[in-house]
Write an enzyme that holds these catalytic residues in place. Structure first.
Site, PDB file in Angstrom:
ATOM      1  N   GLU A 375      -7.671  14.155  27.082  1.00  0.00           N
ATOM      2  CA  GLU A 375      -8.040  15.481  27.588  1.00  0.00           C
ATOM      3  C   GLU A 375      -9.357  15.521  28.364  1.00  0.00           C
ATOM      4  OE1 GLU A 375      -5.806  18.148  24.190  1.00  0.00           O
ATOM      5  OE2 GLU A 375      -7.769  17.333  23.714  1.00  0.00           O
TER       6      GLU A 375
HETATM    7  C1  TNX Z   1      -5.063  17.660  20.684  1.00  0.00           C
HETATM    8  S1  TNX Z   1      -4.338  14.972  20.152  1.00  0.00           S
HETATM    9  C2  TNX Z   1      -6.197  16.901  20.606  1.00  0.00           C
HETATM   10  C3  TNX Z   1      -7.261  17.275  19.678  1.00  0.00           C
HETATM   11  C4  TNX Z   1      -6.954  18.541  18.964  1.00  0.00           C
HETATM   12  C5  TNX Z   1      -5.508  18.566  18.567  1.00  0.00           C
HETATM   13  C6  TNX Z   1      -5.144  19.754  17.756  1.00  0.00           C
HETATM   14  C7  TNX Z   1      -5.584  14.664  20.910  1.00  0.00           C
HETATM   15  C8  TNX Z   1      -5.771  13.292  21.249  1.00  0.00           C
HETATM   16  N1  TNX Z   1      -6.376  15.686  21.231  1.00  0.00           N
HETATM   17  O1  TNX Z   1      -8.481  17.354  20.354  1.00  0.00           O
HETATM   18  O2  TNX Z   1      -7.765  18.620  17.847  1.00  0.00           O
HETATM   19  O3  TNX Z   1      -4.726  18.544  19.726  1.00  0.00           O
HETATM   20  O4  TNX Z   1      -3.841  19.647  17.300  1.00  0.00           O
END
Ligand code: TNX
Length: 586
Positions: A375
């Site tokens: 992300e």
């Molecule tokens: C996605 S999964 C994220 C996290 C969040 C999560 C909540 C991932 C690698 N990144 O930053 O906490 O969703 O479900």
């Protein structure tokens, strides 16, 4: 109800012959008198003094009066590879049982842990001794031996009337065998104080080996901070289900949780807060070493994650020189993602990465450093790939292997690289291409393995962006065929992540982990041929009583046929609302 170790002898009921036959004599009978029963040979041969005779007779009577083992040999989670029951070989653990272990420090440590597991409920002394060839007779033998064909984590367990033996080629194998043995005792074995029970084990043999080398769970200590005792407790849950990796998500926008000597403000400033204004905190180097050592003693490798280049708001609050605009952002206590990043065009960023990962590597004996990579929406694709490649070189220079969320797939391959798949659609050509270039995968599909998802619409905490995950859904997928275009041999293992935006206490952690963690553990450990939902939920059902006896919170999923246990308090039906997690700064 409790009893002391020196409990009064169990009385022999008058109508039961010591060998188990019912005595049917009557003075008025006209039938010829039956011949007197022969002396039981085991008593006659073993007894040398009247005291010996009495003690042996007492034990013999206890064995014969004990009900059969309440647990079946196959009632184990994760399901073992091969189970061969022998109901004639049930074993009653005796008060004078000895744990005999091969003369090896790691094996001896497993023996001590077994004793520590069994002493509270049984009240038995269970001395642990080491010897070159441990004998099972009259106790439990943990036998470390070469040439067993059981691999690096497998074990063989033999339960016979006169003793119990666990055989393995490694201490890790003995440890897993001990976890199986623990589940075969009556559930009251989990009680922290003595319980009056016949500690009967089901007879027979188990031969067992894991399916995948990597079986893990992740705890996000960044969104909410959890102190060392909470982490140790999570490690206990992992060990119980034969998981062998604990991934700690140590940094995120809301908090930086590990002390770094060369960048001290990361922890003191970056670690000050948490989601929703909850207390922050961080692990000192001593705290982290304690976690690593406790995990290692349970054959669990800690995988530390520093999430880069995104999810870095807490680091930027502490060191604005790393921010693209060199301006400190305000501390973040919300739950949005994707807005922060360290400047990939600034050399100082790579000093920071090298220093942080260098200190972490020095504290971490395991082979992995997790660099996050998810992300980073605001970093252009090209700059992102070059950043990841440079960080991968730093990790390689530290003699470690990289793990990253599957977003790092486009970056060049580097030896031993693992991608952690967290998508919800098992068809991703970019990940499949990275696998063709040599990457292996840890599978954490968010719609099956994310333990921060709600169980049902009315679950009080958790997310639902990846759907609702009940136990059936957590269990209902096959790692080998989950991702299109990825061969089965590219799967290195599975991991169940627990993100903690809405999880604020130990009880809430347990509520989200249990009973889903055992489902993921079984996918990682058990041979596909054992996969069977009905069988799994039956086996899992017995664990509710164990968790209750041990004081562990869990969700009473309606899909699992939990036995009703009126004598044991019913666990909470929902999560406990926030108890203090507190900061932990020794
Ligand atoms: C996605 S999964 C994220 C996290 C969040 C999560 C909540 C991932 C690698 N990144 O930053 O906490 O969703 O479900």
């Amino acid at each position: 109800m409790t009893r002391s170790v020196t409990a009064a002898p169990l009385p022999l009921p008058p109508r039961i012959h010591p060998l188990g036959a019912t005595v049917v004599s009557s003075p008025s009978s006209t039938a010829p008198e039956p011949p007197p029963p022969p002396s039981p040979p085991d008593i006659a041969l073993a007894a040398r003094t009247p005291a010996d005779l009495a003690a042996t007779a007492e034990r013999d009577a206890a064995t014969r009066l004990a009900p059969p083992a309440p647990v079946r040999l196959g009632d184990v989670v994760p399901a073992p590879e091969r189970v061969t029951p022998d109901p004639a070989a049930d074993h009653l653990l005796r008060a004078d049982a000895v744990i005999r272990v091969s003369a090896d420090p790691a094996a001896l440590a497993v023996g001590e842990q077994l004793a520590a597991l069994l002493r509270p409920a049984t009240g038995y002394p269970l001395p642990v001794t080491d010897t070159t060839t441990p004998s099972a007779t009259g106790g439990i033998a943990l036998n470390l031996a070469g040439g067993t064909d059981l691999g690096s984590e497998g074990y063989r367990l033999d339960i016979a009337a006169d003793g119990v033996r666990i055989l393995a080629g490694t201490a890790a194998g003995l440890h897993h065998g001990v976890q199986t043995l623990r589940q075969l005792f009556p559930p009251a074995i989990e009680s922290p104080s003595p319980v009056a029970a016949h500690w009967m084990l089901p007879g027979g043999s188990i031969v067992d080996r894991p399916r995948y080398p990597y079986r893990g769970a992740m705890l996000d200590v960044a969104r909410h901070f959890f102190g060392v005792p909470d982490v140790l407790r999570v490690i206990d849950h992992l060990a119980r289900y034969k998981l062998n990796h604990l991934h700690l998500h140590l940094t995120d926008d809301q908090g930086w949780r590990i002390a770094i000597d060369s960048w001290p403000r990361l922890a003191t400033v970056g670690g000050a807060g948490a989601v929703g204004g909850a207390p922050g905190g961080h692990y000192t180097r001593a705290d982290y070493r304690r976690i690593v050592a406790y995990a290692a003693a349970r054959h669990i490798t800690v995988v530390p994650e520093v999430d880069l280049p995104g999810h870095t708001n807490a680091a930027l609050v502490a060191y604005p020189e790393l921010a693209p605009d060199r301006v400190a952002p305000p501390p973040y206590t919300g739950t949005e993602v994707g807005f922060s990043y360290v400047d990939p065009t600034n050399d100082r960023t790579y000093d920071f990465v090298a220093d942080v990962l260098g200190e972490l590597a020095a504290l971490t004996p395991g082979p992995w450093l997790h660099i996050g990579g998810d992300e980073a929406f605001k970093v252009p694709a090209e700059a992102y790939a070059r950043f990841v490649e440079r960080v991968q070189r730093i990790v390689a220079g530290l003699g470690r292997s990289v793990i990253g969320w599957h977003q790092i797939a486009p970056a060049a391959h580097t030896d031993g690289r693992l991608l952690q798949w967290w998508g919800t659609n098992g068809d991703d050509p970019v990940t499949a291409e990275a696998v063709r270039r040599g990457a292996k995968l840890i599978l954490s599909p968010a719609n099956h393995a994310y333990l921060d998802m709600k169980y049902a619409p009315d679950t009080l905490i958790g997310h639902d962006w990846a759907g609702l995950i009940d136990v059936h859904r957590a269990y209902g997928w096959d790692p080998a065929t989950h991702l299109a275009g990825v061969p089965a041999d590219a799967v290195f293992g599975v991991e169940a992540p627990l993100w903690t935006e809405s999880v604020t206490s130990r009880a809430e952690i347990e509520f989200m982990l249990l009973p889903r963690l055992p489902a993921i553990a079984e996918l990682g450990w058990s041979a596909p041929v054992t996969h069977d939902w009905d069988g799994f939920r039956e086996r899992l059902a017995g664990h509710g009583v164990r968790w209750t006896a041990a004081g562990i919170t869990f969700h009473r999923s309606p899909e699992v046929p939990w036995p009703t246990q009126p004598s044991i308090p019913t666990p909470r039906r929902g999560p406990q609302k926030p108890t203090t997690t507190g900061s932990h700064q020794e």
